[in-house]
Design an enzyme around this catalytic site. Sequence first.
Site, mmCIF file in Angstrom:
data_model
loop_
_atom_site.group_PDB
_atom_site.id
_atom_site.type_symbol
_atom_site.label_atom_id
_atom_site.label_comp_id
_atom_site.label_asym_id
_atom_site.label_seq_id
_atom_site.Cartn_x
_atom_site.Cartn_y
_atom_site.Cartn_z
ATOM 1 N N ASP A 1 -5.913 1.423 3.534
ATOM 2 C CA ASP A 1 -6.487 0.144 3.130
ATOM 3 C C ASP A 1 -7.267 0.293 1.826
ATOM 4 O O ASP A 1 -7.111 -0.513 0.899
ATOM 5 C CB ASP A 1 -7.410 -0.379 4.243
ATOM 6 N N GLU B 1 -9.186 -2.356 14.131
ATOM 7 C CA GLU B 1 -8.049 -2.858 14.881
ATOM 8 C C GLU B 1 -7.725 -1.907 16.039
ATOM 9 O O GLU B 1 -8.200 -0.771 16.084
ATOM 10 C CB GLU B 1 -6.825 -2.955 13.961
ATOM 11 N N LYS C 1 -6.487 -1.244 -2.145
ATOM 12 C CA LYS C 1 -7.486 -1.985 -2.922
ATOM 13 C C LYS C 1 -7.766 -1.341 -4.268
ATOM 14 O O LYS C 1 -7.908 -2.039 -5.282
ATOM 15 C CB LYS C 1 -8.771 -2.120 -2.093
ATOM 16 N N GLY D 1 -14.888 -9.794 7.451
ATOM 17 C CA GLY D 1 -15.509 -10.824 8.271
ATOM 18 C C GLY D 1 -14.826 -12.167 8.120
ATOM 19 O O GLY D 1 -14.188 -12.448 7.103
ATOM 20 N N VAL E 1 -9.477 -15.117 9.826
ATOM 21 C CA VAL E 1 -9.768 -15.619 8.480
ATOM 22 C C VAL E 1 -9.248 -17.046 8.286
ATOM 23 O O VAL E 1 -9.929 -17.893 7.702
ATOM 24 C CB VAL E 1 -9.180 -14.681 7.409
#
Length: 393
Positions: free
Chosen positions: A196, A185, A200, A296, A11
Amino acid sequence: MKIAIMGFGTVGSGVEEILYKKRKSLLKNNFDIEIDRILIKDKSKKRSPLNKNLIFTDNFKEILNSEVDTVIDVTSSLEETYERILSLMKAGKNIISANKAVVSKYFEELNELARANNVYFSYEASVAAAIPIIHPMMEEVFFNDINKICGILNGTSNYILSMMEKEGLSYDVVLKKAQDLGYAEADPTADVGGFDAMRKIRILSSLLYNAKIKEEDILTFGISTIQKSDLDYAKKMGYSIRLLAKSKLDGGKIDISVIPTFLKDNFFAKTFKGSNAIKVWGENFSSYELKGPGAGKLETADAIIRDLLRILSAREIKTFYDGTNSYDLENNCLGKYYLRTSKISSKLEDLIDQDEILAGDHHIITKKTSLDKLEAAILDLNEVFIAKIEEEI
């Protein structure tokens, strides 16, 4: 504006790529952004930035004591990054973070510190990558009571589930494929364990309800125990399986969970591969839907650049979250559930509506029950896969 970046992985390099390639366009629109330096762990590692004049450092104090206005955090560490962000905010520097683990765990502390030091704290990239969800919600909560949000918030899990469904492959085969393609991963626990997505939905729900929600209070079930037979069973019943993160504020109580779900809702059922999908309900509208890439390099960097331009043009919303609303958390999630297990406990026996034995496993549909009651009934069982059965989202 002088900025610094902490981290130069996928990123971080994406942020540098956008700023380098779009510099002329940005300058034309009065966005003069200069990367002062980039913090990395290993200076001996070969890196290939587009701007060959970039300065890399492994000394955090160089950034802390610099004249940069804003620091972009694209690290993966937790405690070290949190301590650094605290120091940076106290030094009067704005923070843009894509690190959902830090943003979620320390949501209250980071917002409070941003207010105390009159700096911006932006975290659009911490949830759903390129999908604009944080800032639309920030705008909505000033004049609209948002009472429910539901979403596919983890691209890795969605890739695994949709590819197992589409190609009829086993979990292990699809997970390996996801790792080879960079969706997962080497240690996929955070994704396939539901953690995860939990972080969020915790960030979104805390913001929407202006309430303190602890990570450990969110009932979280992942997909690591799923088998091909579970998808076959769902398909036979006319369902798809997706990992859904949900929260609802009703009657002064917040119902929040992350759980695989049997669903027919086309918006979610037809969300494939690494995409994310989010549905929001509010006082001023029945619902609206957002869908797009949930991960991404450039997708996540895109959200970071949007935060950066808002700060530079003074269009960013100053931190207003203070967690003053006090709501009880109630993980009842009433409904029917699907379970696959090799054994049945006495507690579970009382909840069974249908039980079909296939290849030595019990494929169970429960009576209407609550999720916390069901969780108590399966505590002593190993390798259980559990999913909620939704008639409507």
